[in-house]
Write a protein that holds these residues in place. Structure first.
Motif, PDB file in Angstrom:
ATOM      1  N   PRO A 152       0.851  -1.004   0.217  1.00  0.00           N
ATOM      2  CA  PRO A 152       0.120  -0.157   0.409  1.00  0.00           C
ATOM      3  C   PRO A 152       0.242   1.342   0.292  1.00  0.00           C
ATOM      4  O   PRO A 152       0.516   2.253  -0.472  1.00  0.00           O
ATOM      5  CB  PRO A 152      -0.780   0.217   1.594  1.00  0.00           C
ATOM      6  N   GLY A 153       1.710   1.121   0.751  1.00  0.00           N
ATOM      7  CA  GLY A 153       2.921   2.247   1.021  1.00  0.00           C
ATOM      8  C   GLY A 153       3.426   3.046  -0.940  1.00  0.00           C
ATOM      9  O   GLY A 153       3.868   3.484  -1.269  1.00  0.00           O
ATOM     10  N   LEU A 154       3.710   1.715  -0.857  1.00  0.00           N
ATOM     11  CA  LEU A 154       4.562   1.607  -2.638  1.00  0.00           C
ATOM     12  C   LEU A 154       3.658   2.491  -3.198  1.00  0.00           C
ATOM     13  O   LEU A 154       3.583   3.355  -4.181  1.00  0.00           O
ATOM     14  CB  LEU A 154       5.158   0.606  -2.888  1.00  0.00           C
ATOM     15  N   MET A 155       2.152   1.632  -4.026  1.00  0.00           N
ATOM     16  CA  MET A 155       1.041   2.545  -4.333  1.00  0.00           C
ATOM     17  C   MET A 155       0.622   4.246  -4.039  1.00  0.00           C
ATOM     18  O   MET A 155       0.466   4.362  -5.034  1.00  0.00           O
ATOM     19  CB  MET A 155      -0.047   1.767  -4.356  1.00  0.00           C
ATOM     20  N   GLU A 156       0.926   4.132  -2.840  1.00  0.00           N
ATOM     21  CA  GLU A 156       0.543   5.596  -3.025  1.00  0.00           C
ATOM     22  C   GLU A 156       1.639   6.458  -3.270  1.00  0.00           C
ATOM     23  O   GLU A 156       1.490   7.430  -3.820  1.00  0.00           O
ATOM     24  CB  GLU A 156       0.675   5.545  -1.018  1.00  0.00           C
ATOM     25  N   GLN A 157       3.146   6.215  -2.687  1.00  0.00           N
ATOM     26  CA  GLN A 157       4.508   7.220  -3.619  1.00  0.00           C
ATOM     27  C   GLN A 157       4.069   7.064  -4.837  1.00  0.00           C
ATOM     28  O   GLN A 157       4.213   7.627  -5.412  1.00  0.00           O
ATOM     29  CB  GLN A 157       6.017   6.112  -2.899  1.00  0.00           C
ATOM     30  N   TYR A 158       3.802   5.888  -5.540  1.00  0.00           N
ATOM     31  CA  TYR A 158       3.393   5.388  -6.930  1.00  0.00           C
ATOM     32  C   TYR A 158       2.550   7.101  -7.756  1.00  0.00           C
ATOM     33  O   TYR A 158       2.974   6.728  -8.988  1.00  0.00           O
ATOM     34  CB  TYR A 158       3.112   3.826  -7.579  1.00  0.00           C
ATOM     35  N   ARG A 159       1.375   6.521  -6.976  1.00  0.00           N
ATOM     36  CA  ARG A 159      -0.155   7.832  -7.251  1.00  0.00           C
ATOM     37  C   ARG A 159       0.286   9.225  -7.013  1.00  0.00           C
ATOM     38  O   ARG A 159       0.785  10.134  -8.163  1.00  0.00           O
ATOM     39  CB  ARG A 159      -0.772   6.946  -6.664  1.00  0.00           C
ATOM     40  N   SER A 160       2.056   9.214  -6.044  1.00  0.00           N
ATOM     41  CA  SER A 160       1.984  10.866  -5.925  1.00  0.00           C
ATOM     42  C   SER A 160       3.042  11.258  -6.830  1.00  0.00           C
ATOM     43  O   SER A 160       2.473  11.689  -7.918  1.00  0.00           O
ATOM     44  CB  SER A 160       2.651  10.694  -4.701  1.00  0.00           C
ATOM     45  N   VAL A 161       3.996   9.989  -7.733  1.00  0.00           N
ATOM     46  CA  VAL A 161       4.204   9.941  -8.579  1.00  0.00           C
ATOM     47  C   VAL A 161       4.257  10.686  -9.541  1.00  0.00           C
ATOM     48  O   VAL A 161       3.872  11.898 -11.167  1.00  0.00           O
ATOM     49  CB  VAL A 161       5.940   9.379  -9.196  1.00  0.00           C
ATOM     50  N   LEU A 162       2.499   9.986 -10.466  1.00  0.00           N
ATOM     51  CA  LEU A 162       2.310   9.911 -11.226  1.00  0.00           C
ATOM     52  C   LEU A 162       1.522  11.769 -11.807  1.00  0.00           C
ATOM     53  O   LEU A 162       1.612  12.167 -12.433  1.00  0.00           O
ATOM     54  CB  LEU A 162       1.105   8.892 -11.739  1.00  0.00           C
ATOM     55  N   GLN A 163       0.698  11.428 -10.152  1.00  0.00           N
ATOM     56  CA  GLN A 163       0.339  12.902  -9.706  1.00  0.00           C
ATOM     57  C   GLN A 163       1.049  14.157 -10.564  1.00  0.00           C
ATOM     58  O   GLN A 163       0.835  15.389 -10.632  1.00  0.00           O
ATOM     59  CB  GLN A 163      -0.265  13.088  -8.816  1.00  0.00           C
ATOM     60  N   ALA A 164       2.623  13.937 -10.241  1.00  0.00           N
ATOM     61  CA  ALA A 164       2.738  14.800  -9.763  1.00  0.00           C
ATOM     62  C   ALA A 164       4.016  15.429 -11.739  1.00  0.00           C
ATOM     63  O   ALA A 164       3.484  16.263 -12.104  1.00  0.00           O
ATOM     64  CB  ALA A 164       4.486  15.187  -9.178  1.00  0.00           C
TER      65      ALA A 164
END
Length: 80
Positions: free
Chosen positions: A42-54
């Motif tokens: 879950p933490g990895l996916m949160e980081q992944y989504r954050s990078v995609l949004q940036a």
């Protein structure tokens, strides 16, 4: 294979937190620690989504032109 690619690619683009998270999950996979993978996912996916949004905020949305059949080149191996 996918987590290794994510680790390397995210490091190349400067997404250090995502790369470190992926490295942790890669190490857990190498050691067969399925519980650690389940907890870290879950933490990895949160980081992944954050990078995609940036990335979406920084890069303009580019629309791909429609391809004309005449514009598409196809390369086939030579028959021997």
């Amino acid at each position: 294979v996918q987590i290794h690619a994510l680790k390397s690619t995210s490091r190349m683009i400067g997404a250090g937190a995502l790369s470190r998270c992926a490295a942790g999950l890669e190490a857990a996979a190498d050691e067969g620690k399925t519980d650690a993978i389940a907890q870290g996912h879950p933490g990895l996916m949160e980081q992944y989504r954050s990078v995609l949004q940036a990335i979406d905020r920084v890069l303009p949305q580019v629309q791909q032109p429609e391809e004309d059949e005449e514009d598409v080149l196809e390369f086939l191996p030579e028959e021997t």
